[in-house]
Design an enzyme around this catalytic site. Structure first.
Site, PDB file in Angstrom:
ATOM      1  N   ARG A 227      11.877   5.346   2.976  1.00  0.00           N
ATOM      2  CA  ARG A 227      11.976   6.719   3.276  1.00  0.00           C
ATOM      3  C   ARG A 227      12.977   7.042   4.381  1.00  0.00           C
ATOM      4  NH1 ARG A 227       6.286   8.908   2.635  1.00  0.00           N
ATOM      5  NH2 ARG A 227       7.363  10.655   2.965  1.00  0.00           N
TER       6      ARG A 227
ATOM      7  N   ARG B  32       0.866  -1.240  -0.086  1.00  0.00           N
ATOM      8  CA  ARG B  32      -0.078  -0.003  -0.003  1.00  0.00           C
ATOM      9  C   ARG B  32       0.860   1.166   0.032  1.00  0.00           C
ATOM     10  NH1 ARG B  32      -3.563  -2.078   4.868  1.00  0.00           N
ATOM     11  NH2 ARG B  32      -1.640  -3.019   5.101  1.00  0.00           N
TER      12      ARG B  32
ATOM     13  N   ASP C 187       2.150   5.034  -0.117  1.00  0.00           N
ATOM     14  CA  ASP C 187       1.700   6.368   0.319  1.00  0.00           C
ATOM     15  C   ASP C 187       1.476   7.377  -0.836  1.00  0.00           C
ATOM     16  OD1 ASP C 187       1.941   5.417   2.940  1.00  0.00           O
ATOM     17  OD2 ASP C 187       3.998   6.152   3.296  1.00  0.00           O
TER      18      ASP C 187
END
Lengths: 256, 256
Positions: free
Chosen positions: A202, A50, A52
């Protein structure tokens, strides 16, 4: 109901991420709306990852259940027709057993993160790279990245809203390379694991950038990892340089 | 007035070409408007190549005359600041003698044309490639292209609205190669000459595509050239795969 695997490519910019949202465009919503043009819905599709807001898909994998026994190629063509002009494309499609699951059958996820090194604003690659005007030391970033590979408690590199049951994960690969991109020199991060914590890639890249810029020593990343403390993480980098590149399964669902 | 050379990169999609138009956005207009934020105008800039609607710039070169003796780096930074969010970037800037002219001093132009071969619609490269779902025979296209290199009357490959005084031009290079792009296999055409007729590159590529697809023999391109007849040309391909890649001068204006 026949189950189909979809390999999905998308540009993340116009979407508030993969997951369907009430009032915001999502990749899942775009595909489910296209499915509803083919067979009455509601349709609910499941995806391997999923992503972002702003994050891109290159090799995202999802599955859908259909009433009709579609020819897989015709199904992908019909979906691509109805997806236009959204930057979402079904690049492969295959029929699978109905116990196959895009998320739960997956055994590996691979991400790519792109940094573009140049001063002038990106034009053709705008929204597709994290742009920095300073160069980065690839060897130092790789040395730091090597501390992260293997099984660790990744609490430091995990978003505070992460819903995973455990911070323990095994990172199989974190490879840093310099490549010549279309718009200038790029740094690519290839990150591979069975599964990831929320914001893990990230958090890695934002922290490694500090090493590449000379603000952190490579060993500081080892210390940050061992601290098991979110506060020890470097800055989390923006999502628009991130791509879900590949999802691995025990058998390639698209091998014809 | 100090004269500055600007190396300009742009995404062609939002523009009705390079040249300033009354009621439509243009790259020239965007840069002249940014210049007017730095010094009162009107500003009129000249460019090496006047690209058409949708055509991209990678190494376009223009020049401007300023009242102040700007530091070139500061001038490019100030222009990039005011150009945002348009996909136009000044990637290099240099001060030159005031008899230097971006268009008339140029001795060579190089174009790149990108074809993306794949069935599913492009997402990240949408508007930056000509997309085809059938593969092309690179060797056959190169054989055909070799007939075009050298000095010829290029009437066949010249738009009916071309304003050049003569259809006689010397084509220095037309190289066809297959490369692995970000979104799939691509065919790149590298085309180099002192100057070009209007729509010449797009007429070449559209005609060579017919050869690559097997609809034309390579020697048909020789016959088309020798016909010196616009009607003998293949279809003109779309502009959004075309890039003005490089402009050559007797001395590199940006060599520091």
């Amino acid at each position: 109901m026949p189950r189909f695997a979809l390999k999905v490519e998308y540009h993340g910019a116009p979407f508030a991420g993969w997951q369907r949202q009430k009032d915001q465009p999502s990749v899942q919503g775009a595909i489910e709306d296209a499915l509803a043009r083919l067979e009455p819905g509601p349709h609910t599709i499941a995806a391997a990852g999923r992503t972002d807001t702003g994050v891109h898909g290159l090799g995202q994998v999802a599955h859908c259940d259909m009433a009709k026994a579609w020819d897989p190629f015709r199904l992908s063509e019909a979906l691509n027709y109805h997806l236009k002009p959204a930057p979402v494309a079904i690049v492969d499609c295959a029929q699978l057993d109905d116990d196959w699951h895009a998320r739960f059958s997956a055994i590996e996820r691979q991400y790519l993160f792109r940094i573009l090194i140049r001063r002038a604003p990106a034009t053709h690659d705008a929204g597709q790279v994290w742009q920095l005007s300073h160069d980065l030391d690839v060897a130092a970033m790789q040395e730091a990245a090597d501390h992260l590979v293997g099984q660790h408690d990744f609490t430091t590199f995990r978003s505070s809203i992460c819903q995973a049951a455990s911070p323990l994960k095994t990172l199989d690969e974190l490879r840093v390379e310099r490549v010549q991109g279309f718009s200038g020199p790029e740094i690519h991060f290839h990150v591979r694991a069975r599964s990831f914590l929320h914001n893990q890639v990230r958090s890695f890249v934002g922290t490694l950038e500090r090493v590449g810029a000379g603000a952190w020593d490579p060993v500081d990343v080892k210390d940050a990892l061992e601290a098991c403390d979110r506060a020890a993480c470097g800055p989390v980098c923006p999502g628009h340089g991130l791509y879900l590149a590949r999802v691995g399964y025990p058998q390639d669902p698209f091998a014809s």
